[in-house]
Design an enzyme around this catalytic site. Structure first.
Site, PDB file in Angstrom:
ATOM      1  N   ASP A 163       0.838  -1.198   0.000  1.00 15.97           N
ATOM      2  CA  ASP A 163       0.000   0.000   0.000  1.00 15.97           C
ATOM      3  C   ASP A 163       0.873   1.249   0.000  1.00 15.97           C
ATOM      4  O   ASP A 163       2.008   1.224   0.493  1.00 15.97           O
ATOM      5  CB  ASP A 163      -0.889   0.016   1.242  1.00 15.97           C
ATOM      6  CG  ASP A 163      -1.950  -1.060   1.214  1.00 15.97           C
ATOM      7  OD1 ASP A 163      -2.331  -1.480   0.112  1.00 15.97           O
ATOM      8  OD2 ASP A 163      -2.399  -1.480   2.299  1.00 15.97           O
ATOM      9  N   TYR A 220       6.484  -8.348   8.593  1.00 13.76           N
ATOM     10  CA  TYR A 220       6.151  -6.925   8.717  1.00 13.76           C
ATOM     11  C   TYR A 220       6.413  -6.427  10.131  1.00 13.76           C
ATOM     12  O   TYR A 220       6.278  -7.172  11.110  1.00 13.76           O
ATOM     13  CB  TYR A 220       4.657  -6.695   8.430  1.00 13.76           C
ATOM     14  CG  TYR A 220       4.202  -7.081   7.053  1.00 13.76           C
ATOM     15  CD1 TYR A 220       4.154  -6.149   6.014  1.00 13.76           C
ATOM     16  CD2 TYR A 220       3.788  -8.386   6.784  1.00 13.76           C
ATOM     17  CE1 TYR A 220       3.718  -6.510   4.752  1.00 13.76           C
ATOM     18  CE2 TYR A 220       3.347  -8.753   5.518  1.00 13.76           C
ATOM     19  CZ  TYR A 220       3.318  -7.814   4.510  1.00 13.76           C
ATOM     20  OH  TYR A 220       2.883  -8.175   3.251  1.00 13.76           O
ATOM     21  N   ASP A 225      -6.848   1.430   7.947  1.00 15.30           N
ATOM     22  CA  ASP A 225      -5.530   2.016   8.193  1.00 15.30           C
ATOM     23  C   ASP A 225      -5.681   3.530   8.359  1.00 15.30           C
ATOM     24  O   ASP A 225      -6.799   4.073   8.291  1.00 15.30           O
ATOM     25  CB  ASP A 225      -4.526   1.660   7.097  1.00 15.30           C
ATOM     26  CG  ASP A 225      -4.881   2.220   5.723  1.00 15.30           C
ATOM     27  OD1 ASP A 225      -5.672   3.171   5.634  1.00 15.30           O
ATOM     28  OD2 ASP A 225      -4.352   1.701   4.720  1.00 15.30           O
ATOM     29  N   ARG A 273      -3.744  -4.979   7.699  1.00 20.22           N
ATOM     30  CA  ARG A 273      -4.845  -4.071   8.054  1.00 20.22           C
ATOM     31  C   ARG A 273      -6.007  -4.850   8.662  1.00 20.22           C
ATOM     32  O   ARG A 273      -6.665  -4.387   9.590  1.00 20.22           O
ATOM     33  CB  ARG A 273      -5.335  -3.327   6.808  1.00 20.22           C
ATOM     34  CG  ARG A 273      -4.433  -2.203   6.361  1.00 20.22           C
ATOM     35  CD  ARG A 273      -4.976  -1.571   5.099  1.00 20.22           C
ATOM     36  NE  ARG A 273      -4.863  -2.462   3.949  1.00 20.22           N
ATOM     37  CZ  ARG A 273      -5.651  -2.407   2.883  1.00 20.22           C
ATOM     38  NH1 ARG A 273      -6.640  -1.531   2.835  1.00 20.22           N
ATOM     39  NH2 ARG A 273      -5.463  -3.227   1.870  1.00 20.22           N
TER      40      ARG A 273
END
Length: 306
Positions: A44, A72, A86, A184
């Site tokens: 993203d 992540y 988000d 997310r």
């Protein structure tokens, strides 16, 4: 390295915040002087970190990289829900999260670890009746995506902080997960499990398969030096390796089957094996089927842009 000399290989990019993955591909097309550029898994615009980009022949490896495990670093804010799950989306609900304890957060994180069923974020690239889910949501429509199985092999808390006068709680985590997992959605589901809502405020991808942030280069660095991981080296890092005889290399190049490689299947599926000619050049990828090995793909010799 000028564009006329660019060979086939992978570039490990440290994607900057605010750039789409498509933006990065466009930039590298200009730097590499070729249209044959693609990436292995979208990040993203809000996210930073590892984006694996293939150049020329190496674009054919990307489909195998997409399915690898991702890692992540993220921050989840508890007490607020947003339309996008988000920080880029409008806040849709706010609940004081002051009473949520560290122990409750830890228990909810544990429940979201392992093999789980996850409903993807509605603002995703999944297609619904031919239309991207995010496009439908941003046009004011509703999307109900089905849950899908994903594996969260690691969901580790590093810190829990109070924000906005203690009304909100921020949770710093590391997530290691299978392809197709939405961080997310983990943030959304963690907040939902605790009854206060949640969304992602920061996300950085630190690894894609064998490639880590330590190997990644910024776009500014790549403008000075393209730092290409050559095709042969990329394949050796990604797959089990089989060194072929001259006869086997000839057979594979012409679509004939050879003796099996002998690598055990993973999750019931044949394991792709990188097959190299005696001169060290990558011939293609093989997979065992019954008592033979067949080519999954074959690289044409010579032309780097083939």
């Amino acid at each position: 390295m000028n564009s006329g000399q660019v060979r086939s290989g992978l570039i490990i990019v440290d994607k900057p915040q605010g750039w789409t993955s498509h933006d990065v591909v466009g930039r590298l097309r200009r730097l590499a002087g070729t249209r044959k550029v693609g990436h292995a898994g979208t990040l993203d615009p809000m996210a930073t970190g590892v984006l694996v980009v293939g150049i020329n022949k190496a674009t054919r490896l990307l489909t195998y990289i997409v399915g690898t495990t991702k890692t992540y670093e993220a921050t989840i804010r508890l007490g607020q829900s947003t339309v996008t799950d988000d920080a880029e989306g409008e806040v849709t609900a706010e609940t004081i999260a002051a009473a949520v304890t560290d122990e409750e957060i830890e228990a909810a994180v544990a429940a979201l670890t392992g093999d789980i069923q996850q409903v993807p974020s509605s603002v995703s690239a999944i297609k619904v009746n031919g239309e991207r889910s995010y496009a439908r949501v941003r046009a004011g429509g509703e999307v109900n995506l089905p849950a899908r199985p994903v594996t969260v092999s690691r969901f580790e808390i590093h810190g829990i902080r109070r924000e906005h006068g203690g009304k909100l709680r921020d949770v710093d985590v590391t997530v290691e997960c299978s392809s197709g997992t939405y961080i997310r959605a983990l943030a959304r589901d963690l907040g939902a499990a605790l009854g206060v809502g949640g969304h992602l405020t920061a996300l950085r991808r630190t690894a894609v398969g064998p490639y880590s942030a330590d190997q990644a280069s910024t776009l500014e660095q790549l403008a000075e030096d393209l730092r290409l991981l050559e095709l042969n080296d990329a394949a050796r890092a990604l797959f089990p390796v089989r060194e072929l005889s001259a006869g086997e290399a000839e057979d594979i190049s012409h679509g004939r089957r050879i003796d099996p490689s002998g690598f055990p299947a993973g999750n019931g599926e044949p394991v792709p094996v990188a097959a190299f000619a005696p001169d060290g050049e990558l011939i293609g990828l093989l997979a065992d089927k019954a008592d033979t090995a067949r080519a999954l793909l074959v690289f044409a010799p010579g032309n780097e842009r083939a």
